[in-house]
Motif scaffolding. Sequence first.
Motif, mmCIF file in Angstrom:
data_model
loop_
_atom_site.group_PDB
_atom_site.id
_atom_site.type_symbol
_atom_site.label_atom_id
_atom_site.label_comp_id
_atom_site.label_asym_id
_atom_site.label_seq_id
_atom_site.Cartn_x
_atom_site.Cartn_y
_atom_site.Cartn_z
ATOM 1 N N THR A 128 0.828 -1.204 0.000
ATOM 2 C CA THR A 128 0.000 0.000 0.000
ATOM 3 C C THR A 128 0.864 1.256 0.000
ATOM 4 O O THR A 128 0.602 2.213 -0.742
ATOM 5 N N THR A 129 1.918 1.250 0.814
ATOM 6 C CA THR A 129 2.824 2.396 0.874
ATOM 7 C C THR A 129 3.535 2.604 -0.453
ATOM 8 O O THR A 129 3.660 3.731 -0.948
ATOM 9 N N TRP A 130 4.009 1.500 -1.056
ATOM 10 C CA TRP A 130 4.706 1.582 -2.331
ATOM 11 C C TRP A 130 3.783 2.085 -3.436
ATOM 12 O O TRP A 130 4.188 2.905 -4.278
ATOM 13 N N THR A 131 2.539 1.644 -3.431
ATOM 14 C CA THR A 131 1.581 2.088 -4.437
ATOM 15 C C THR A 131 1.332 3.589 -4.334
ATOM 16 O O THR A 131 1.289 4.302 -5.351
ATOM 17 N N ALA A 132 1.195 4.093 -3.116
ATOM 18 C CA ALA A 132 0.991 5.532 -2.919
ATOM 19 C C ALA A 132 2.201 6.327 -3.396
ATOM 20 O O ALA A 132 2.069 7.367 -4.057
ATOM 21 N N HIS A 133 3.405 5.829 -3.080
ATOM 22 C CA HIS A 133 4.634 6.509 -3.508
ATOM 23 C C HIS A 133 4.752 6.513 -5.030
ATOM 24 O O HIS A 133 5.114 7.527 -5.648
ATOM 25 N N ARG A 134 4.427 5.394 -5.645
ATOM 26 C CA ARG A 134 4.495 5.294 -7.110
ATOM 27 C C ARG A 134 3.521 6.258 -7.766
ATOM 28 O O ARG A 134 3.866 6.908 -8.772
ATOM 29 N N GLU A 135 2.310 6.383 -7.208
ATOM 30 C CA GLU A 135 1.336 7.296 -7.782
ATOM 31 C C GLU A 135 1.815 8.742 -7.702
ATOM 32 O O GLU A 135 1.580 9.537 -8.625
ATOM 33 N N LEU A 136 2.478 9.098 -6.609
ATOM 34 C CA LEU A 136 3.009 10.455 -6.480
ATOM 35 C C LEU A 136 4.085 10.721 -7.529
ATOM 36 O O LEU A 136 4.127 11.803 -8.137
#
Length: 215
Positions: free
Chosen positions: A78-86
Amino acid sequence: MGKIAWIAAAAAAALGLVLMTPFLLMAVGPKDADWGRLSQISQAYGALSVILSAGALAGVAASLAYQARQTRIATEETTWTAHRELLLLSLANSEFLTCWEPPSVPVTLEEWRRMVYTNLVIQDWEKTYVFGLMTDAQLIRTFEVHFQGQIARDHWRNSREHYLRHADAGANRRTQQFAHAADRCYEAAVASGPPVSVGGYFVRPSVPDEPRPST
């Protein structure tokens, strides 16, 4: 429910059945039963129950450990997905790139956008390696090929200090191994010779000869 949880539940049920056996015998047994003999049988069941109890506890512990690992993986994803979207949002809107840390090497905006995308590639490989889906040999080969390119080397030259310090400050051994493997492969690539430039990646399409004018 996972396989480990089913095993733990079955072991607990078996343990409960064993513990209840002496009481069931007392309830259904005849009044003139040899209770001394039944007591010896009960003691035998007690020894067996200790073994089953240890197995049940081990199953419960394994189930809890598995669930904790799955929870950690889900949180990291979940954290990685949020970072990737940013990062993807920043690539789509170049003005947002200045909201991140500045590059440590002089680059143009286009070069920086390529390096940010390269960072996404590196982080995807890191997650694959940390989750055990990539072997050490596969990781080394991936980096050997990766660092043949100019942008790959520019990215690591800009990011290596942050990657190494961030990995060493954490407690994940495979994250540390990933960062140091990348750095060793980068050093070896630099020592091997110049990289392939951006312009050297692809051949230019040939231009057909123009027809000569008729006389």
